[in-house]
Design an enzyme around this catalytic site. Structure first.
Site, mmCIF file in Angstrom:
data_model
loop_
_atom_site.group_PDB
_atom_site.id
_atom_site.type_symbol
_atom_site.label_atom_id
_atom_site.label_comp_id
_atom_site.label_asym_id
_atom_site.label_seq_id
_atom_site.Cartn_x
_atom_site.Cartn_y
_atom_site.Cartn_z
ATOM 1 N N GLY A 337 -6.057 -1.427 -5.485
ATOM 2 C CA GLY A 337 -4.783 -1.860 -6.033
ATOM 3 C C GLY A 337 -4.326 -3.179 -5.426
ATOM 4 N N SER A 338 -3.023 -3.377 -5.363
ATOM 5 C CA SER A 338 -2.463 -4.704 -5.085
ATOM 6 C C SER A 338 -2.643 -5.215 -3.665
ATOM 7 C CB SER A 338 -0.971 -4.721 -5.448
ATOM 8 O OG SER A 338 -0.811 -4.546 -6.836
ATOM 9 N N THR A 339 -3.055 -4.365 -2.704
ATOM 10 C CA THR A 339 -3.337 -4.906 -1.375
ATOM 11 C C THR A 339 -4.541 -5.850 -1.420
ATOM 12 O OG1 THR A 339 -4.453 -2.801 -0.941
ATOM 13 C CG2 THR A 339 -2.277 -3.106 0.039
ATOM 14 N N LYS A 341 -4.723 -8.226 -3.377
ATOM 15 C CA LYS A 341 -4.170 -9.541 -3.698
ATOM 16 C C LYS A 341 -4.039 -10.429 -2.470
ATOM 17 C CE LYS A 341 -1.734 -7.602 -7.678
ATOM 18 N NZ LYS A 341 -0.450 -7.144 -8.249
ATOM 19 N N SER A 396 3.976 -9.072 -6.743
ATOM 20 C CA SER A 396 2.737 -8.338 -7.023
ATOM 21 C C SER A 396 2.369 -8.398 -8.502
ATOM 22 C CB SER A 396 2.866 -6.869 -6.581
ATOM 23 O OG SER A 396 1.605 -6.278 -6.427
#
Length: 753
Positions: A337-339, A341, A396
């Site tokens: 997921g967004s970690t 990024k 995010s």
């Protein structure tokens, strides 16, 4: 009568005299005696030479008759935290049995067996102390024609304290038919303490058929079993004809070698503190799987790690409830997921394709035939709008990250993922490590990997990649062992940080940290800003950390899509926090899978207190110097490079790291063809060793390599190397890592320290 006379005459015609017959019989007996003597000599010679006859090992039979052996069990190494606090050590455990034979009475006639009227009391006592079902206990006690009975797995591995409690309770009831046998055991004095990482041991029967030894079955106990276990000794005694051991006749047949002690990188105060706060975190969210790991940003050492559900290693409470024994740290793969990024932004900054002022619409972005939306639009919280790329990270935004990926280009982004070592196991020393997957065959999937979907990772891979952002671009291999101590030679091997590349520049890392701060401080778009808190959800003493949160769907085990559910119970939440936000000392990564309830404020129950405690204990952890607990040990334990030719480089790398050696695999095949150090040579702790597998297709990241290893690389590849600067380690290379190596003739290496 004439016939009779003829027959008699014929029978007596060749009759000899008594003297002749005695002579002939004597000669025959002499020949027979000589023959028997020769047979005896031949058999005697065979016995002397081979020690065997008629399929029997006569020497063994004689030794068994006149000798006996005794196994002297080696001490299994103790596992410590970084400062010498015991995590696991040898102890004695007990197995319980009940005597049923009515012949077992004392000299005065006292009944020493379990009597039928005592069955209920025995069942009650064992059920209360061991958790065994009463009906099962009574079933065992009612067995007929049995001298004694035991009570299954729950009747084994009993601690001394529990044994005493049972004996006291039995004595109070006047029960004498209960006994215990002692076995080697393992004591875990801290109970719930990084239980999945440390692991457990089991008993195995030794070859002598009399004794048992401990072997590691999970976690570090299993991975480092060959280092911890040692070698049992054997002592031989002579016996008299009647089988009695002769005093003073003992001789050492095999010398006992105790196992080595393993000093982990864990900090007992931080680990215990994490366990306490993890209980609070899990009690609120009640997730299917929760995990948290604290890392030293400057050394890559794992200072604390845990997961829920867990178990008490000492009492075994919770063991029966564990359905999946995999460690969340290195044996579970998932979409992050967004970690992810964090790495996307850092790569775009490093690639100089990040324009923070570029403004875009959040109302959908199409890649090939797939439209990508932001999380707030998917949740119905927004109808769209405009953001610049600086706000994209704080908010995010999936679309913002895809724009960054598209600006870099698929090939460049995949090169960065490779430099972060995604898709490869870290081989940090633990067995059974999984390694995720980078899908490079689909343009849509490649674009989606920029926001953490369509790519699978492990937590240890994420921790390794995060280290480059927290450590000015230098990526560190995570460590769980700080030192090994050999009590047999009073020597040790001590670990130092291991740099495994520099995927991004120091400037890109520092800029990324600044943008991570805005995730918690931007009151308009920051996903970890809370009006209820009045600022960042994650902070230490009022100072915001550099953070990034993530929410990911969970892929089905069969790969057919994502699990379905409503609300939070079908999602994986995660957060990474680095503190201080400038030049971090620590970073922490926490995940929560499928919680029953969820609120971003839950992060405050585990991340904030643990980071605060880490800062308080910073000066006591010895993070800037190698371990100090073994400073009085000056000799280094020898370790020779085994013959690794033709072996798989991954397995060899894991074994070398267990001995605190730093392996570097160069090439693309799965078979080692050469090494930078001669087979059989002694390897010092932290020595860098190249493992050449051949068929090299891309230029490796040589950042941190020794000059000697660069020269060995040049020898293997035929590439000319030109050196610039002073120093013993590679600080820069003229040809970027991951570039195709075809037709490369020359490379310039800048040296530094």
């Amino acid at each position: 009568m004439s016939k009779r006379r003829k027959i008699l005459a014929y029978a007596l015609s060749d009759r000899k005299g008594p003297r002749y017959n005695r002579k002939k019989v004597g000669l025959s007996l002499s020949v027979l005696a000589v023959f028997l003597f020769l047979v005896f000599l031949i058999n005697f010679a065979i016995i002397l030479i081979t020690g065997k006859k008629f399929g029997q090992d006569l020497r063994a039979l004689a030794a068994d008759r006149h000798q006996t052996t005794m196994t002297v069990q080696a001490r299994r190494g103790t596992i410590y935290d970084r400062n010498g606090t015991v995590i696991a050590e040898d102890s004695t455990t007990y197995s319980i049995y009940a005597i049923l034979s009515h012949e077992y009475v004392s000299a005065t006639g006292e009944k020493l067996y379990i009597q039928s009227e005592q069955f209920d009391d025995v069942a009650t006592i064992l059920s209360e102390n061991l958790g065994i079902e009463s009906d099962y206990i009574k079933e065992q006690l009612k067995k007929e024609n049995q001298y004694q009975v035991s009570f299954g797995a729950q009747g084994n591995n009993i601690s001394y304290g529990t044994k005493v409690a049972i004996e006291t309770a039995m004595a109070e009831k006047g029960i004498t038919g209960i006994g215990f046998t002692a076995s080697p055991g393992r004591l875990y004095p801290n109970g719930v303490f990084a239980s999945h990482l440390i692991g457990l041991t089991t008993l195995k029967d030794n070859d002598d058929g009399k004794t048992q030894s401990l072997i590691g079955s999970t976690g570090l106990e299993e991975s480092f079993d060959s280092i911890l276990s040692g070698t049992d000794g054997i002592i031989t005694y002579e016996k008299t004809a009647s089988g009695v051991i002769k005093p003073g006749t003992e001789s050492i047949t095999q010398k006992k070698v105790d196992g080595q002690d393993v000093y982990t990188t864990l900090s007992e105060p931080l680990q215990s503190y994490l366990e306490t706060n993890m209980d609070i975190f899990q009690s609120k969210a009640n997730g299917v799987l929760a995990s948290a790991t604290l890392v030293s940003a400057k050394t890559g050492e794992i200072l604390a790690t845990t997961q829920r559900p867990t178990f008490d290693s000492d009492t075994k409470e919770g063991v029966s409830d564990i359905k999946d024994w995999n460690s969340a740290l290195y044996q579970t793969q998932y979409e992050p997921g967004s970690t992810m990024k964090v790495m996307t932004l850092a790569s775009a900054i490093d690639n100089e394709t990040f324009d923070p002022t570029y403004t875009y619409s959040t109302s959908g972005y199409t890649v090939i035939d797939t439209t990508i939306n932001d999380w707030d639009i998917n949740m119905g919280l927004s109808t769209g709008g405009y953001l610049n790329l600086a706000q994209a990270f704080a908010h995010s935004s999936n679309i913002g990250m895809v724009i960054l990926e598209q600006n870099m280009g698929d090939e460049t982004w995949l090169k960065y993922l490779s430099q972060f070592d995604f898709g490869l196991p870290t081989r940090f020393g633990m067995l059974h490590e999984t390694f995720g997957l980078v899908n490079s065959d689909n343009k849509v999937t490649t674009a989606m990997s920029a926001f953490g979907q369509g790519i699978s990772v492990t937590q240890i891979q994420m921790l390794k990649a995060f280290s480059s952002v927290a450590n000015e671009g230098e990526m560190l291999t995570p460590k769980v062992v700080s030192a090994l101590y050999d009590p047999n030679t009073d020597s040790a091997r001590k670990a130092q940080p291991e740099v495994s590349g520099k995927p991004i520049s120091a400037d890109a890392a520092n800029q990324t940290l600044q943008y991570m701060v805005t995730v918690g401080t931007d009151p308009y778009v920051g996903t970890l800003y809370s009006g209820a808190v009045g600022g960042s959800v994650i902070q230490v003493n009022g100072v915001p950390a550099a953070v990034k949160s993530g929410t990911a769907e969970i892929a089905k085990a069969d790969g057919s899509g994502y699990i379905e559910g409503s609300g939070s119970n079908s999602l994986l939440y995660s957060v990474v926090a680095m503190y201080p936000s400038e030049d971090p000392d620590f970073y922490m990564y926490v995940t929560m899978q499928q919680p029953e309830t969820w609120d971003i404020l839950f992060w405050m129950d585990v991340v904030n207190p643990v980071l605060s405690q880490a800062m308080l204990l910073k000066d006591t952890l010895g993070l800037t110097e190698p371990t100090t607990i073994l400073d009085n040990v000056s000799d280094e334990t020898a370790y020779k490079l085994p013959n690794v030719i033709d072996l798989a480089p991954g397995n060899v790398s894991a074994e070398l790291r267990q001995h605190l050696v730093q392996p570097i695999v160069v090439g693309s095949t799965n078979e080692i063809k050469d090494t930078s150090v001669k087979i059989g040579s002694n390897l010092t702790a932290n020595q860098q060793v190249l493992l050449w597998t051949g068929d090299l297709k891309k230029v490796p990241d040589m950042y941190g390599w020794t000059k000697e290893n660069v020269e060995k690389f040049a020898e293997w590849t035929g590439i000319e190397v030109v050196y610039k600067g002073e120093g013993s380690r590679v600080a820069n290379q003229s040809v970027k890592a991951e570039k195709a190596i075809d037709n490369l003739k020359k490379i310039t290496i800048t040296l530094g320290d």
